[in-house]
Design a protein around this motif. Structure first.
Motif, PDB file in Angstrom:
ATOM      1  N   GLN A 178      -6.778  11.466 -13.550  1.00  0.00           N
ATOM      2  CA  GLN A 178      -6.564  10.392 -14.516  1.00  0.00           C
ATOM      3  C   GLN A 178      -7.850   9.632 -14.776  1.00  0.00           C
ATOM      4  O   GLN A 178      -8.198   9.320 -15.922  1.00  0.00           O
ATOM      5  CB  GLN A 178      -5.486   9.435 -13.997  1.00  0.00           C
ATOM      6  CG  GLN A 178      -5.073   8.414 -15.024  1.00  0.00           C
ATOM      7  CD  GLN A 178      -4.379   7.216 -14.422  1.00  0.00           C
ATOM      8  OE1 GLN A 178      -4.751   6.732 -13.366  1.00  0.00           O
ATOM      9  NE2 GLN A 178      -3.370   6.719 -15.097  1.00  0.00           N
ATOM     10  N   ALA A 206       0.849  -1.184   0.000  1.00  0.00           N
ATOM     11  CA  ALA A 206       0.000   0.000   0.000  1.00  0.00           C
ATOM     12  C   ALA A 206       0.869   1.212   0.000  1.00  0.00           C
ATOM     13  O   ALA A 206       2.052   1.131  -0.205  1.00  0.00           O
ATOM     14  CB  ALA A 206      -0.896   0.014   1.223  1.00  0.00           C
ATOM     15  N   GLU A 220      -6.614   0.992  -1.656  1.00  0.00           N
ATOM     16  CA  GLU A 220      -5.661   0.810  -2.741  1.00  0.00           C
ATOM     17  C   GLU A 220      -5.493  -0.642  -3.115  1.00  0.00           C
ATOM     18  O   GLU A 220      -5.456  -0.981  -4.297  1.00  0.00           O
ATOM     19  CB  GLU A 220      -4.321   1.442  -2.355  1.00  0.00           C
ATOM     20  CG  GLU A 220      -4.434   2.949  -2.400  1.00  0.00           C
ATOM     21  CD  GLU A 220      -3.173   3.644  -2.022  1.00  0.00           C
ATOM     22  OE1 GLU A 220      -2.456   3.098  -1.167  1.00  0.00           O
ATOM     23  OE2 GLU A 220      -2.923   4.730  -2.565  1.00  0.00           O
ATOM     24  N   GLN A 251      -1.791  14.231  -2.796  1.00  0.00           N
ATOM     25  CA  GLN A 251      -1.363  14.465  -4.173  1.00  0.00           C
ATOM     26  C   GLN A 251      -1.750  13.293  -5.059  1.00  0.00           C
ATOM     27  O   GLN A 251      -2.265  13.469  -6.163  1.00  0.00           O
ATOM     28  CB  GLN A 251       0.161  14.646  -4.225  1.00  0.00           C
ATOM     29  CG  GLN A 251       0.620  15.974  -3.718  1.00  0.00           C
ATOM     30  CD  GLN A 251       2.128  16.055  -3.740  1.00  0.00           C
ATOM     31  OE1 GLN A 251       2.805  15.108  -4.137  1.00  0.00           O
ATOM     32  NE2 GLN A 251       2.660  17.176  -3.303  1.00  0.00           N
ATOM     33  N   GLN A 252      -1.489  12.108  -4.539  1.00  0.00           N
ATOM     34  CA  GLN A 252      -1.815  10.914  -5.317  1.00  0.00           C
ATOM     35  C   GLN A 252      -3.288  10.843  -5.635  1.00  0.00           C
ATOM     36  O   GLN A 252      -3.680  10.559  -6.763  1.00  0.00           O
ATOM     37  CB  GLN A 252      -1.436   9.666  -4.527  1.00  0.00           C
ATOM     38  CG  GLN A 252      -0.003   9.250  -4.691  1.00  0.00           C
ATOM     39  CD  GLN A 252       0.227   7.904  -4.060  1.00  0.00           C
ATOM     40  OE1 GLN A 252      -0.651   7.060  -4.058  1.00  0.00           O
ATOM     41  NE2 GLN A 252       1.411   7.721  -3.513  1.00  0.00           N
ATOM     42  N   THR A 309       7.895   1.921  -0.108  1.00  0.00           N
ATOM     43  CA  THR A 309       6.505   1.508  -0.097  1.00  0.00           C
ATOM     44  C   THR A 309       6.372   0.240   0.718  1.00  0.00           C
ATOM     45  O   THR A 309       5.852  -0.755   0.263  1.00  0.00           O
ATOM     46  CB  THR A 309       6.020   1.223  -1.511  1.00  0.00           C
ATOM     47  OG1 THR A 309       6.789   0.126  -2.020  1.00  0.00           O
ATOM     48  CG2 THR A 309       6.236   2.421  -2.359  1.00  0.00           C
ATOM     49  N   LYS A 327      -0.231  11.364  -0.074  1.00  0.00           N
ATOM     50  CA  LYS A 327      -1.488  10.712  -0.418  1.00  0.00           C
ATOM     51  C   LYS A 327      -2.455  11.670  -1.077  1.00  0.00           C
ATOM     52  O   LYS A 327      -3.131  11.337  -2.037  1.00  0.00           O
ATOM     53  CB  LYS A 327      -2.144  10.129   0.827  1.00  0.00           C
ATOM     54  CG  LYS A 327      -1.805   8.700   1.124  1.00  0.00           C
ATOM     55  CD  LYS A 327      -2.019   7.801  -0.062  1.00  0.00           C
ATOM     56  CE  LYS A 327      -0.973   6.725  -0.079  1.00  0.00           C
ATOM     57  NZ  LYS A 327      -0.840   6.048  -1.313  1.00  0.00           N
ATOM     58  N   ALA A 386      -4.154  13.308  -8.323  1.00  0.00           N
ATOM     59  CA  ALA A 386      -3.693  12.864  -9.631  1.00  0.00           C
ATOM     60  C   ALA A 386      -4.553  11.708 -10.145  1.00  0.00           C
ATOM     61  O   ALA A 386      -4.919  11.665 -11.319  1.00  0.00           O
ATOM     62  CB  ALA A 386      -2.228  12.435  -9.546  1.00  0.00           C
ATOM     63  N   LEU A 387      -4.879  10.811  -9.246  1.00  0.00           N
ATOM     64  CA  LEU A 387      -5.710   9.674  -9.621  1.00  0.00           C
ATOM     65  C   LEU A 387      -7.072  10.146 -10.091  1.00  0.00           C
ATOM     66  O   LEU A 387      -7.613   9.672 -11.084  1.00  0.00           O
ATOM     67  CB  LEU A 387      -5.856   8.727  -8.425  1.00  0.00           C
ATOM     68  CG  LEU A 387      -6.639   7.446  -8.687  1.00  0.00           C
ATOM     69  CD1 LEU A 387      -5.950   6.625  -9.765  1.00  0.00           C
ATOM     70  CD2 LEU A 387      -6.758   6.631  -7.423  1.00  0.00           C
TER      71      LEU A 387
END
Lengths: 395, 545
Positions: free
Chosen positions: B345, B116, B505, B337-338, B137, B335, B341-342
């Motif tokens: 997308q 994760a 995730e 930011q992720q 990670t 997180k 971005a996700l």
């Protein structure tokens, strides 16, 4: 000099070679030659834009020789040739091979062609692909070369062999002429036939022209839809390939999956692209040719109808003729009858040939079309098998 | 028990922490349902109350030490251990160390831990030496949890038990009841489960659409504030439903109904895989109760409750703009930011997917039109074999059209809807993050208040106002309590969220993989069909002349 005395040289010589005064008897008066048709084998290798015109590169090989010639011609030259062939020969009862459509190659039409094919949200221009145009020109020339009426026409030879294209004069019918012709044909086409066979043929021709034209158009629409789908697939695979740069486990795992998925999408796209290109060249091409040929058939039948009407009128005139006009009327009737009969004779032959030709070309088109579908689906399938394996292997 | 982890790794780590590069290469860990389960089991036990309390306390203490100095300061791991005075039970200390040891442990071993995002590991790393890049990670908070005082092995076992129970829910038989504007859709919800927590192993109940929405709104009210990510429910579609209400026949907008049914099914199944949500009384009742549920009137779009919801949403939005949290936790920062971005997308992919579906539908329509033309051509054609071949071509094209349509549907139901679900899930995730910000704000506001009270007390003492000073002293004690509670809650929430996110995730990876496999299989099936149809036609084409 006859061909035989010439030593064999390079198969394809450029006809503008300055060293040669003439091209070795190539353009000798061939119309005397009673060899079997076609006299030439023709291939159109490419079409290149040259300023405002599209130049076709045409290679012609004499069947009975081993020498070939390469010339460059544009569509207007072909149009002029067609005019000369039709005007210079007895075309009564003859189904004239149809002239290809005028190619569109200016930037604006290239853009609109791309938009039509790839959808209006597509920003790229499909690269110039004149394969179909080349194929159409090649087919036309072969048909003419193989035709009893036209195959030995000098104009055809000149077209294929002279470096410089023959001088063209403007051929324009004018609007008024066209208008009167249209009204004329509408009226005459309703005219009842005196011949049972031809009567049926006329009815059939009208129907068949309509359905073949529709089939051709709808087939083209399917192909265009396919092209648009390929651009959609392209879009998707690009989006998929823009993976997120994060390094955590789950993002990496998802990235691997999406890239594999993108592979599958790409495979589908390539398959669809390949199949669409072949579709255009096989069944699409044949249906289009069929539809245009039917126009020619209708034209021929119309001409016959006209002659028939002239003949009918001449017969009526003869009956009604006053004694002093009787002689002239009689002559007129015989002339009309002769023309009409001659036309019918040709027409019957032509229709038979056309029927045979039609069946063979449709068969070719359908077989090639089907085989390409099978081939492509097999290819795509085997690609997908691999991708699926890879995906399932991803823990 | 606290010896869930051996001391050696911890000692090792003490040396290791000197090296900057220790965590710069991310190690991939295979997904482990066990540890997931152990995390999962935690809230279970939480819900049941009691046993985990102590655990949390331990962690909070450690965390308190972490956070005391604010973010980004260099806190040596040693000092943290030493500062753990209040409940310096040996066991706790070791559990605390186990807490930190665990990430390192998994860094060096390939112990089965949940793959994760960087979780506790990064938080602790960050405080060890802020320079260490948080790219490792390794473990998720799963390991953090399992490393705490309670027997981690016990937890793992509990977790495994949880995951051994299966539950599968299907939503079937959509039916239109009633007429006109009062009409509504009823579905049959069938649950099959081995989980003993339910009264029966197979249940079948009728539920109307507003029941689903009611369930979702209750879950959404209750759980996000605890950091739980609630799966999305289908939206009310006024347009879609009006069409159905107004249409006389059964088959009105079959597409819309099917789409809705599928979404409801996914909603229930996703909710069922979450241990906390599965334990929710309302959810259980939804699946079990034989009779009709009380009408969830507050779900209708135009109700008073609906308006209040909107009002709160607007308020929330302002809140989000107004308060900027001082994020000192790198894990959360990354997180966020992720997630952003996700989100982007997914939106993009969803757009591409929808366009693709439209193209496919267009193609199938064009094929249908051509099939008819080919049939007509065959009819007019005089030559018998060509005529027959053309008719066969028409039939083949019709079959092809069916394949194309099915492909479009798969594109839609397997992929486009999946993407849409995840877009909504992401917004649930964002909501949960926001709850954390709110909690942080509460805590910090309490601290500010405390500071003010202390100042006031000092002032009164200087001014020799003993009675006022005494009064304020009481308030100080009160506010100290609030600060402590605020911090506790914040830390607990952060922990839950970490766990939830890593669960999300891991789930996402599985979900995506399953969907892609399903999609590819379908794609392959369709290619096979095409091959079959064309191979059947080929001899006809060859036999023409």
């Amino acid at each position: 000099m006859s061909n035989d005395e010439e030593s064999p040289t390079v198969p394809f010589e450029d006809s503008d070679d300055p060293d040669q005064e003439d091209d070795g008897g190539f353009t000798q008066d061939v119309t005397i030659n009673t060899g079997t048709l076609p006299l030439f084998r023709v291939s159109v290798t490419e079409a290149v834009k040259d300023g405002l015109s599209l130049q076709f590169t045409i290679m012609a090989t004499r069947i009975e020789g081993d020498r070939g010639l390469v010339v460059s011609r544009q569509f207007e030259d072909l149009e002029w040739l067609h005019h000369q062939l039709v005007a210079g020969n007895d075309t009564e009862g003859i189904i004239v091979p149809p002239l290809p459509m005028r190619p569109e190659f200016d930037p604006k039409s290239a853009e609109s062609k791309t938009k039509k094919q790839l959808g209006s949200d597509c920003n790229i221009l499909r690269p110039d692909d004149f394969d179909l145009e080349c194929k159409a020109v090649e087919k036309y020339l072969s048909l003419m070369l193989s035709h009893q009426t036209f195959g030995r026409d000098k104009n055809l030879e000149t077209f294929l062999c002279e470096k410089e294209a023959p001088v063209r004069t403007k051929v324009s019918k004018g609007i008024m002429g066209w208008l009167s012709t249209t009204i004329d044909s509408a009226r005459k086409s309703q005219h009842k036939d005196i011949d049972d066979y031809f009567g049926k043929q006329r009815v059939w021709a009208v129907e068949y022209t309509r359905v073949s034209r529709e089939a051709s158009l709808n087939f083209n629409k399917v192909t265009q839809s396919q092209w648009r789908l390929t651009s959609g697939l392209q879009h998707l695979s690009t989006s998929l390939s823009a993976t997120l740069p994060f390094k955590d486990d789950s993002t990496r795992a998802v990235n691997k999956l999406t890239l594999k998925f993108a592979e599958a999408v790409e495979s589908s796209r390539k398959g669809l692209e390949a199949v669409s290109q072949t579709d255009e060249k096989t069944l699409g091409f044949e249906l289009d040719l069929l539809a245009r040929y039917m126009d020619s058939v209708k034209e021929m039948l119309f001409q016959r109808t006209c002659l028939m009407i002239v003949y009918e009128d001449a017969c009526k005139a003869l009956e009604k003729a006053k004694p002093q006009k009787k002689q002239a009327a009689e002559e007129a009737k015989i002339a009309a009858e002769g023309a009409y009969a001659h036309c019918c004779e040709n027409a019957k032959k032509e229709l038979k040939t056309f029927m045979r030709q039609r069946i063979l070309t449709m068969q070719d088109g359908l077989v090639a079309f089907t085989e390409s579908q099978i081939r492509t689906s097999r290819d795509v399938y085997s690609n997908l098998v691999q991708v699926l394996k890879d995906v399932e292997a991803e823990a | 028990m606290a010896d869930g982890l051996e001391p050696p790794p911890f000692e090792e780590e003490q040396e290791q922490k000197e090296e900057d590069d220790l965590f710069s290469d991310a190690k991939e860990k295979p997904s482990s349902p066990d540890t997931d389960a152990s995390t999962a089991s935690n809230p279970e036990s939480n819900a049941d109350g009691g046993e985990v309390e102590k655990k949390d306390d331990d962690e909070e203490e450690e965390k308190k030490d972490l956070f005391d100095d604010g973010g980004g300061s260099e806190i040596k791991l040693d000092s943290d251990e030493e500062e753990e005075s209040p409940t310096s039970d040996d066991a706790h200390r070791r559990s605390g160390s186990g807490d930190y040891a665990n990430p390192f442990d998994s860094a060096s071993t390939t112990a089965a831990v949940a793959p994760a995002a960087t979780a506790a590991a990064s938080a602790s790393k960050e405080d060890v030496t802020p320079q260490i890049s948080v790219s490792q990670t390794s473990t998720s908070s799963a390991s953090k949890v399992s490393g705490t005082s309670k027997d981690s092995r016990e937890e793992l076992e509990n977790g495994e038990d949880e995951n051994q129970y299966e539950i599968k829910i299907t939503v079937t038989e959509p039916q239109k009841m009633g007429d006109g504007m009062g009409a509504y859709m009823v579905y049959r919800v069938v649950t099959k489960t081995t989980n003993p927590v339910f009264r029966k192993s197979e249940m079948s109940v009728p539920r109307r659409f507003s029941d689903f929405l009611g369930l979702h709104s209750k879950l959404a009210e209750r759980h996000p504030s605890q950091g739980i990510i609630v799966p999305p429910a289908p939206e009310k579609s006024v347009l879609g439903m009006t069409k159905i209400k107004m249409s006389k026949e059964e088959s009105g907008s079959a597409d819309f109904v099917e789409r809705r049914r599928a979404t409801l099914e996914r909603f229930l199944n996703r909710t069922a895989t979450h241990p906390v949500l599965l334990a929710d009384q309302d959810f259980k009742e939804f699946l079990e109760k034989d009779s009709d549920l009380p009408r969830a009137t507050s779900t209708s779009a135009l109700s008073g409750a609906g308006v209040m919801r909107l009002f709160h949403k607007v308020g929330d939005t302002f809140e989000k703009i107004a308060f900027k949290m001082d994020e000192n936790d790198e894990w959360f920062e990354e997180k966020q930011q992720q997630i952003e971005a996700l989100d982007q997308q997914l939106h993009k992919l969803h757009g591409s997917m929808e366009a693709l579906v439209a193209h496919r539908r267009e193609l199938s329509q064009a094929t249908a039109v051509f099939a008819k033309s080919a049939a007509m051509l065959g009819n007019v054609e005089e030559h018998t074999t060509l005529s027959r071949a053309l008719s066969q071509l028409a039939e083949t094209e019709e079959k092809i059209e069916a394949v194309q349509k099915q492909q479009a549907d798969t594109d839609f139901y397997v992929l486009a809807e999946l993407l849409k679900d995840y877009i909504q899930l992401i917004s649930s995730v964002k909501e949960v993050f926001h709850e954390r910000v709110k909690s942080y704000r509460n805590w910090k506001e309490a601290e500010t208040m405390l500071g003010k009270k202390r100042e006031a007390k000092a002032k009164y003492e200087v001014l020799n106002k003993a009675d006022k000073a005494a009064q304020v002293k009481q308030e100080i004690t009160e506010w100290e309590g609030r600060v402590e509670k605020g911090q506790e809650e914040f830390e607990k929430l952060s922990k839950v969220i970490r766990r939830e996110v890593s669960r999300f995730e891991a789930y996402r990876v599985e979900d995506f993989k399953n969907s892609i496999v399903k999609y590819l299989q379908n794609l392959m099936e369709n290619q096979q069909k095409l091959i079959k149809y064309w191979e059947a036609f080929l001899p006809e084409a060859k036999a023409i002349a």
